[in-house]
Design a protein around this motif. Structure first.
Motif, PDB file in Angstrom:
ATOM      1  N   ASN A   1      -0.496  -0.702   4.026  1.00  0.00           N
ATOM      2  CA  ASN A   1      -1.744  -1.475   3.971  1.00  0.00           C
ATOM      3  C   ASN A   1      -2.120  -1.813   2.521  1.00  0.00           C
ATOM      4  O   ASN A   1      -3.223  -1.525   2.061  1.00  0.00           O
TER       5      ASN A   1
ATOM      6  N   GLN B   1      -1.764  -5.100   1.139  1.00  0.00           N
ATOM      7  CA  GLN B   1      -1.619  -6.549   1.028  1.00  0.00           C
ATOM      8  C   GLN B   1      -2.251  -7.107  -0.240  1.00  0.00           C
ATOM      9  O   GLN B   1      -1.720  -8.052  -0.846  1.00  0.00           O
TER      10      GLN B   1
ATOM     11  N   SER C   1       2.564  -0.988   8.194  1.00  0.00           N
ATOM     12  CA  SER C   1       1.209  -1.451   7.842  1.00  0.00           C
ATOM     13  C   SER C   1       0.576  -2.218   9.000  1.00  0.00           C
ATOM     14  O   SER C   1       1.257  -2.880   9.789  1.00  0.00           O
TER      15      SER C   1
ATOM     16  N   ASP D   1      -1.988  -4.392   8.267  1.00  0.00           N
ATOM     17  CA  ASP D   1      -2.555  -5.602   7.684  1.00  0.00           C
ATOM     18  C   ASP D   1      -1.409  -6.566   7.354  1.00  0.00           C
ATOM     19  O   ASP D   1      -0.348  -6.515   7.978  1.00  0.00           O
TER      20      ASP D   1
END
Length: 316
Positions: free
Chosen positions: A11, A13, A43, A45
């Motif tokens: 996560n 990004q 992840s 995201d």
């Protein structure tokens, strides 16, 4: 391939663009002899999309996407197994550990060291509880462990190919990578640095995961907790013997037992020791259970070096 940079991502990004930009500068002196491996640890995201976008403009970058979240240490292992370089540089995606320290680490490795790890002189942006718990973790770990693990360090380090091959030859499932590098030996040295505060995202190591990592570390590198359980049982027997002597003395002296409070305290104390002993034994038995199943450590669902998604089975 001379240099591999391995970065586990979960996560992250928002951190990927800045991470890749700084790594591009760091690996520039090695040009086509360097690679960047970003491992997406399941992840939720757009981390994988950010990795794919970065790979389209940075040819040295390779993205690996794990089939599900397996944890930081397993994701790091996946990247290390994919690395092809003679020297392997590890860091986290949050950029709290400065990739620019690679040049100094390279200089130390040129002097004959196999492992050059970052030692945190200061930890900016962290609460007093985080600093205190981290300090207590390393001190307790070295107290309980049979292997001296450098204090105030993470997985931020540069390692030689022979040191990495030694670590990858270790088959355990519950992995504590920094401890594994300490265990294999070879020439090691630390470089002090100031760990920056996180600027984007949030920590992936809350208290629950820190405790789990601490348990993996202590049970993976020492049998001292088992010996501690044995000592606690002897202490319990000693206290019980003293209480029996006290009870016998009271009976002979025709003294009435003062009350139920002492009995409750004794039962609670012994019960606590028994549960602690069972818990320690359970941790070791649980590790044996995981090792006996011998399941693969992880699966890779996508690799940017392949044109279509793949299912790669590894570490059977």
């Amino acid at each position: 391939m001379f240099l591999s940079v391995v970065v586990p991502c979960m996560n992250e990004q928002d951190a990927i663009p800045a991470l890749v930009a700084r790594l591009e500068v760091v690996i520039a002196p090695y040009k086509e002899r360097a690679e960047i491996i970003l491992v997406d640890d399941g992840s939720t995201d757009a981390t994988w999309d950010a990795i794919v976008a970065a790979q389209s403009r940075v040819p040295q970058l390779r993205g690996l996407r794990m089939s599900s979240n397996r944890g930081h240490q397993v994701a790091l292992t996946a990247g290390l197994e994919a690395a092809r370089g003679g020297r392997i540089f590890m860091l986290d995606a949050d950029l709290q550990d400065p990739p620019e320290l690679l040049a100094d680490m390279m200089a130390m490795m040129d002097r004959g060291y196999d492992v050059v790890y970052g030692s945190r002189r200061e930890r900016e942006g962290e609460t007093w509880f985080k600093r205190a718990s981290a300090s207590a973790f390393y001190r307790l770990l070295n107290l309980m462990s049979d292997v001296e693990i450098p204090r105030d360090t993470g997985d931020f380090r540069l390692v030689s190919r022979r040191a990495l091959d030694a670590v990858l030859a270790m088959p355990e499932k519950a992995r504590f990578v920094r401890g594994m590098f300490a265990w294999v030996g070879y020439r090691q040295i630390g470089i002090e640095y100031t760990r920056a505060a996180r600027t984007v995202g949030e920590t992936k190591y809350p208290l629950r995961k820190m405790i789990r990592l601490a348990m993996d570390a202590m049970t993976g590198f020492s049998t001292r907790p088992l010996r501690l359980a044995t000592r606690l049982s002897f202490v319990s027997l000693g206290v019980a013997a003293l209480m029996m002597i006290y009870v016998l003395h009271s009976m002979l002296a025709y003294q009435t037992v003062p009350g139920w409070a002492s009995v409750i305290v004794a039962i609670s104390a012994f019960s606590g020791v028994q549960l602690l002993t069972l818990g320690i034994l359970g941790e070791y038995i649980g590790r044996l259970y995981l090792e006996a199943k011998n399941r693969p450590l992880y699966f890779i669902s996508e690799d940017t070096e392949t044109p279509v998604p793949v299912q790669l089975k590894t570490r059977a």
